[in-house]
Write an enzyme that holds these catalytic residues in place. Structure first.
Site, short mmCIF file in Angstrom:
data_model
loop_
_atom_site.label_atom_id
_atom_site.label_comp_id
_atom_site.label_asym_id
_atom_site.label_seq_id
_atom_site.Cartn_x
_atom_site.Cartn_y
_atom_site.Cartn_z
N ASN A 146 0.71 -1.24 -0.02
CA ASN A 146 0.27 -0.20 0.03
C ASN A 146 0.99 1.28 0.04
O ASN A 146 0.29 2.35 -0.44
CB ASN A 146 -1.04 -0.16 1.13
CG ASN A 146 -1.62 1.19 1.40
OD1 ASN A 146 -2.52 1.59 0.77
ND2 ASN A 146 -1.12 2.25 2.49
N SER A 200 -1.62 0.48 -7.31
CA SER A 200 -1.20 1.38 -8.48
C SER A 200 -1.92 2.81 -8.51
O SER A 200 -2.23 3.31 -7.51
CB SER A 200 -1.30 0.43 -9.61
OG SER A 200 -0.84 1.26 -10.90
N TYR A 239 6.26 9.02 -11.76
CA TYR A 239 5.28 8.34 -10.98
C TYR A 239 4.47 7.38 -11.81
O TYR A 239 4.26 6.28 -11.47
CB TYR A 239 4.20 9.71 -10.41
CG TYR A 239 3.12 9.16 -9.75
CD1 TYR A 239 3.40 8.52 -8.37
CD2 TYR A 239 1.96 9.17 -10.09
CE1 TYR A 239 2.43 8.03 -7.68
CE2 TYR A 239 0.91 8.65 -9.59
CZ TYR A 239 1.13 8.03 -8.28
OH TYR A 239 0.13 7.74 -7.50
N LYS A 243 3.99 3.27 -11.21
CA LYS A 243 2.60 2.86 -11.17
C LYS A 243 2.27 1.60 -12.20
O LYS A 243 1.72 0.85 -11.88
CB LYS A 243 1.54 3.72 -11.02
CG LYS A 243 1.62 4.86 -10.03
CD LYS A 243 1.25 4.41 -8.56
CE LYS A 243 2.48 3.86 -7.86
NZ LYS A 243 1.85 3.17 -6.40
#
Length: 374
Positions: A146, A200, A239, A243
């Site tokens: 998480n 994600s 980023y 993801k």
């Protein structure tokens, strides 16, 4: 094999048709638990299931833990700040005792155990994993990755990895490899598929993994003060690739352990939705103000308990007891479909590269080499 669903399973689709911002009709993590384990079975629905959650001291990590604890799970919660984490545990336990009206009995799960975990340090992750294995008798049924960072300036982890992919992907990959045996053992002993849930984001649509230069080193220079600059680096591209890496890792886990004659373990990736949490601490004032002026964005926002719902659903839904449904990208408490061409903003859907098996396998190879080398 991990295959995108031809008809995505979306049991809560009707509740997502009319959105009015945080606290609207969209389900919370608690509602997902009650739907999966209706009273009087709620407090024992996950009795005996061992679950490890990273980033459990704030945001959706807290609400994910709270919901799973309410169903009787044995929890191990990872975070950097143990004092902050202890306060979270105290609150989860006390609020559970106050609200437990379950007629199934008086079962109270063990008090969640805290685990110091720094995902930007591969040696510390090894220590944390070793401690978990000792304390849990090497048994694990669900790993929820998480924790994460978002849109930070160019920085490096303690191992020299670019901060976003280093923390969001490589740190969790290292943790998974060290706990893989415990997950397989948990499936063998319970007779139930173990699960890895990677947080994600729809932010994966900002870019696939830059496989030739995922670490942003090709065009880096250092000033006399030691500060690094890189002409290729953009915080959102970084980023986005991190993801995408979360999605690829989940599907690769499924290909390795969720197919064949005896499936034991599968993986999922989750977009939790737009939520105001500490994850956005690197947004500048201009970015923050622009978002807050967008009424459509404000309607799309979820409360933190709503943001935890898809993670909890991935961990408990009966739909995923069937290994043929493994390896998928989830959002809005359902399986996601492909994003429409030119999708912008908060439009649901996954990018064209989300199910790129060749890319995922190359990243797996890179990841194995990287965590071993470091």
């Amino acid at each position: 094999m991990a295959i995108a669903p031809t008809t995505p399973y979306q049991p809560y689709a009707a509740l997502h048709k009319t959105i009015k911002g945080p606290g609207d009709a969209r389900p919370t993590a608690e509602q997902v638990i009650l739907d999966r384990f209706p009273p009087p079975t709620t407090s024992t629905g996950l009795k005996g299931r061992v679950i490890l959650i990273t980033g459990a001291s704030s945001g959706i990590g807290v609400e994910t833990a709270r919901a799973l604890y309410s169903a009787g799970a044995t929890l191990y919660l990872g975070a950097r700040d143990l004092k902050k984490l202890q306060a979270v545990i105290d609150d989860i336990v006390s609020s559970h005792k106050k609200s437990d009206n379950d007629a199934s009995g008086t079962y109270t799960p063990p008090v969640p155990e805290k685990l110091e975990l720094h995902l930007d340090s591969l040696p510390q992750i090894r220590s944390a994993a070793a401690e978990f294995l000792q304390r849990s008798n090497s048994t694990l049924h669900v790993l929820i990755n998480n924790a994460g960072v978002m849109a930070c300036p160019l920085t490096r982890t303690k191992d020299g990895l670019e901060q976003q992919i280093g923390t969001n992907h490589f740190g969790h990959f290292q943790l998974y490899t060290l706990l893989e045996g415990a997950l397989l053992s948990g499936a063998e002993s319970s007779g139930q598929l173990s699960r890895v849930v990677n947080l994600s984001s729809m932010g994966h649509r900002m870019g696939s993994v830059r496989l030739p230069d995922w670490n942003f080193t090709a065009n880096s220079t250092k000033a006399s003060d030691g500060k690094e600059t890189n002409s290729d680096y953009h915080k959102w591209a970084s980023y986005g690739q991190s993801k995408t890496a979360n999605i690829w890792m989940a599907s690769a886990i499924h290909r390795r352990h969720g197919t064949g004659g005896k499936p034991l373990l599968t993986g999922f990736s989750v977009h939790p939705g737009g939520i105001k949490t500490e994850l956005g601490r690197h947004l500048d004032d201009v970015e923050d103000a622009a978002l807050l002026k967008d009424s459509g964005y404000l309607d799309e926002l979820k409360s933190i308990p709503q943001g935890a719902a898809t993670s909890v659903w991935a961990a408990v839904a009966e739909h995923f007891d069937d290994p043929r449904n493994g390896g998928r990208y989830l959002e809005d408490v359902g399986e996601s479909g492909a994003a429409p061409p030119g999708a912008e903003g908060m439009t649901p859907g996954y990018a064209a590269w989300a199910y790129d098996e060749a890319g995922a396998e190359e990243l797996w190879r890179i990841s194995v080499e990287t965590v071993k080398e470091k």
